[in-house]
Design a protein around this motif. Structure first.
Motif, short mmCIF file in Angstrom:
data_model
loop_
_atom_site.label_atom_id
_atom_site.label_comp_id
_atom_site.label_asym_id
_atom_site.label_seq_id
_atom_site.Cartn_x
_atom_site.Cartn_y
_atom_site.Cartn_z
N TRP A 1 0.83 -1.21 0.00
CA TRP A 1 0.00 0.00 0.00
C TRP A 1 0.86 1.26 0.00
O TRP A 1 0.63 2.19 -0.75
CB TRP A 1 -0.94 -0.04 1.21
N GLN A 2 1.89 1.28 0.84
CA GLN A 2 2.73 2.47 0.96
C GLN A 2 3.70 2.65 -0.21
O GLN A 2 4.34 3.69 -0.33
CB GLN A 2 3.51 2.46 2.29
N ASP A 3 3.79 1.65 -1.10
CA ASP A 3 4.72 1.74 -2.22
C ASP A 3 4.05 2.16 -3.53
O ASP A 3 4.71 2.22 -4.56
CB ASP A 3 5.43 0.40 -2.41
N SER B 1 8.53 3.85 2.45
CA SER B 1 7.60 4.06 1.34
C SER B 1 8.37 4.38 0.07
O SER B 1 9.12 5.36 0.04
CB SER B 1 6.63 5.21 1.66
N THR C 1 7.09 5.43 -2.64
CA THR C 1 6.52 6.62 -3.28
C THR C 1 7.05 7.90 -2.64
O THR C 1 6.93 8.97 -3.23
CB THR C 1 4.98 6.62 -3.21
#
Length: 178
Positions: free
Chosen positions: A26-28, A124, A126
């Motif tokens: 999710w965090q990537d 993360s 992102t």
């Protein structure tokens, strides 16, 4: 949602285990779409369960868009160590047509982690671009073959030696109850 640990391979020396996420955490970032791929984590664990290394693997975009209101995905389903820096990685995309039937796209890549950054301390992907992902090269695309394409390739292993001394490669298919 069934997008966690999927690929699995012992290292060549059998002293560690590599695990591939099927899709980005999710965090990537978001899961792959027909217009964009994603970044998944390949993690190396010691036999005691400690993280040794973790690298980012770029998953392709889904090869075609699903029919309106239908499902599609792409992710890593299997991996096999060739040596301590290279793997065969299977990416499998499934795209639903307007009748609800799935068409699978199966690709096998040679992945090289020798220049990839260890991302185990990055919370993360992102949030930063300060890492070097795995490089990959397409070796085989099963989709355009004239033989029937298996439903859902989810495993890869070395098979018996061939008469000419070369290794054979075995692919494992989950037919999803079809």
């Amino acid at each position: 949602h069934n997008l966690a640990f999927e690929g699995l391979s012992f290292s060549q020396d059998k002293q560690s285990l590599w695990v591939a996420m099927e899709a980005p955490l999710w965090q990537d970032g978001p899961v792959p779409t027909a217009s964009a791929g994603g970044m998944v984590r390949l993690t190396q664990y010691s036999r005691q369960g400690e993280v040794i290394n973790q690298v980012a693997y770029p998953v392709d975009a889904i090869p075609e868009a699903p029919a309106k209101g239908k499902f599609a995905d792409n992710g890593v389903t299997a991996m096999l160590a060739l040596d301590d820096k290279r793997f065969l990685v299977v990416e499998r995309a499934a795209v639903q047509n307007d009748k609800g039937e799935f068409h699978n796209f199966i690709r096998i890549y040679a992945a090289d982690i020798s220049q990839a950054s260890d991302i185990s301390a990055i919370a993360s992907l992102t949030a930063t671009s300060e890492y070097q992902p795995v490089t990959k090269e397409l070796l085989l695309e099963l989709t355009p073959l004239t033989v029937a394409v298996p439903d859902n390739i989810e495993g890869i292993a070395w098979g018996p030696l061939l008469d000419n001394g070369n290794k054979s490669l075995v692919l494992v298919s989950d037919d999803n109850f079809n």
